[in-house]
Design a protein around this motif. Structure first.
Motif, short mmCIF file in Angstrom:
data_model
loop_
_atom_site.label_atom_id
_atom_site.label_comp_id
_atom_site.label_asym_id
_atom_site.label_seq_id
_atom_site.Cartn_x
_atom_site.Cartn_y
_atom_site.Cartn_z
N GLN A 64 0.21 5.63 -0.61
CA GLN A 64 0.98 4.41 -0.83
C GLN A 64 1.67 3.96 0.45
O GLN A 64 1.62 2.79 0.83
CB GLN A 64 2.02 4.64 -1.93
CG GLN A 64 2.87 3.40 -2.22
CD GLN A 64 3.94 3.68 -3.27
OE1 GLN A 64 4.10 4.82 -3.73
NE2 GLN A 64 4.67 2.66 -3.66
N GLY A 67 -0.84 3.15 3.38
CA GLY A 67 -1.60 1.92 3.17
C GLY A 67 -0.87 0.66 3.53
O GLY A 67 -1.50 -0.35 3.86
N SER A 68 0.48 0.69 3.46
CA SER A 68 1.18 -0.57 3.66
C SER A 68 2.49 -0.46 4.44
O SER A 68 3.04 -1.48 4.84
CB SER A 68 1.50 -1.20 2.30
OG SER A 68 2.29 -0.33 1.51
N ASN A 69 3.01 0.76 4.65
CA ASN A 69 4.33 0.88 5.24
C ASN A 69 4.36 1.55 6.61
O ASN A 69 5.34 1.39 7.35
CB ASN A 69 5.26 1.67 4.31
CG ASN A 69 5.49 0.97 3.00
OD1 ASN A 69 5.01 1.40 1.97
ND2 ASN A 69 6.21 -0.14 3.04
N ASN A 203 5.83 -11.80 6.14
CA ASN A 203 4.38 -11.91 6.16
C ASN A 203 3.92 -13.20 5.49
O ASN A 203 3.00 -13.88 5.97
CB ASN A 203 3.73 -10.70 5.46
CG ASN A 203 3.89 -9.43 6.25
OD1 ASN A 203 4.09 -9.45 7.46
ND2 ASN A 203 3.80 -8.29 5.58
#
Length: 410
Positions: A64, A67-69, A203
């Motif tokens: 988790q 993948g994004s942080n 974003n």
């Protein structure tokens, strides 16, 4: 979290990195996220001699975060989290009593905020309102000179609807509020401002603005130089944010009876007002500060870390002005924060600990109506900042600041 790691594979991957066969960032293509992180820890341990056992203990799914942080993940940095309160907040979006979650390594901070919240709550609570919304992105264009720059600025003013259509085609939540041109010779900066609902939205607005810039380049002779021209302004001290605001502009206020000030804060309304004037206002003006406050950044940073916000945006978040007035029956105090950039969806808010911080406030995820949860978070941050200001100003006024720090080991 060794039970999630294939130790043999981690060892093998670390060997391949050290031999030059793989790069650190390629490990996620050869193993699950936990094993890839373990392999990186091994590489770093071998290189530095450090022991990273505690860094490897984390309670969230590595895939988790990876993948994004974060990239090149090796584990997690743990920051102590506490709560201050409870406090009653009468907000435009937040209504009721709550504890405020704060994550920090600074001793005395939680005690200071807790003391301020205690006197605010005893006096009936704080009132808070978000007064302005708008996340910004400001690209810079090159023109042939001032005549073309002026023409571009006029074109933008006359075609904002066309830019809005292009920008909003990229997002189901963002709404373009306005575009303001700033001309500097053969440079034209366009400050796009968006309503990003419950997302912090950087974003979102970057992608939307990129789409609008394609329209500008297609319809005019101007050339895009950079999608961010620093007039946004993100993560840097800037007067435009202090004046115009960015994200959410929010104010929290409270009125304290004179006896509460004297009994709990151990000073007088007049003494607190004088410290505020001489320190926060005159002292800050003499220093050329963009923040006219005592410790707003402390509370903003701690609440950002506890709720999964972008910690670097504490730079803008510290743009705060403290207003204090001694009145016959007590003390009026308010803190106005121009640039609180927060969200309750996306980014770090999805990580388990940070999501739990939002759960403490009861505002995780999207709000109903859209944007109300992020508004509520901004109101909670402002209330915490107000408490911190009252506590520190009163400690200075009563001359017990150093003794409090010594007692709490800061």
């Amino acid at each position: 979290m060794t039970d999630r790691v294939d130790a043999g594979t981690a060892e093998e991957l670390a060997d391949r990195v050290e031999s030059g066969d793989l790069r650190l960032y390629e490990l996620d293509d050869h193993a699950d996220a936990d094993t890839a992180a373990a392999a990186r820890r091994l590489v770093v341990e071998r290189d530095s001699g450090a022991e990273l056992e505690t860094t490897g203990e984390y309670a969230f799914p590595a895939e988790q975060a990876a993948g994004s942080n974060i990239e090149n993940m090796i584990g997690a940095a743990q920051i102590p989290m506490g709560v201050a309160g409870p406090v009653e907040i009468d907000g435009g979006a937040f209504e009721g009593e709550t504890y405020l979650p704060l994550a920090t390594t600074e001793g005395a901070l939680l005690a200071s905020v807790n003391r301020g919240l205690s006197v605010i709550d005893d006096a009936g609570g704080a009132t808070a309102r978000v007064t302005k919304r708008g996340m910004t992105r400001a690209p810079v264009f090159r023109t042939s000179g001032i005549a073309e720059s002026q023409a571009l600025a006029e074109w933008v003013r006359e075609n904002t609807d066309q830019l809005r259509e292009a920008a909003e085609s990229t997002t189901s939540h963002g709404k373009l509020l306005d575009v303001t041109p700033y001309v500097v010779g053969d440079n034209v900066f366009l400050r796009f401002r968006y309503d990003t609902a419950d997302a912090m939205g950087m974003n979102m607005v970057t992608i939307a603005t990129g789409e609008a810039c394609d329209v500008i380049e297609g319809e005019t002779d101007a050339s895009l130089v950079a999608l961010s021209g620093n007039l946004c302004t993100d993560k840097k001290p800037a007067a435009i944010n202090a004046v115009e605001g960015r994200g959410r502009s929010v104010t929290a206020e409270a009125t304290l009876p004179r006896e509460f000030v004297e009994e709990t804060l151990k000073t007088t309304p007049e003494a607190i007002a004088e410290v505020n004037t001489r320190k926060n206002l005159i002292g800050s003006a003499k220093a050329g500060s963009l923040g006219f406050n005592a410790q707003v950044a402390n509370v903003v940073a701690a609440m950002y870390l506890a709720t999964g916000q972008d910690a670097a945006q504490v730079v803008e978040g510290s743009n705060g002005i403290v207003s204090v007035e001694a009145r016959e029956d007590g003390l009026y105090a308010a803190v106005s924060l121009a640039s609180i950039e927060v969200g309750t969806v996306g980014g770090g808010t999805k990580l388990p600990t940070q999501a739990e911080g939002l759960d403490v406030l009861g505002i995780r995820g999207g709000g109903d109506p859209a944007g109300s949860n992020a508004d509520a978070l901004a109101e909670c941050v402002a209330t915490g900042a107000l408490a911190g200001e009252l506590s520190l100003l009163s400690a200075l006024a009563s001359r017990n600041l150093s003794s409090a720090h010594a007692e709490l080991g800061r």
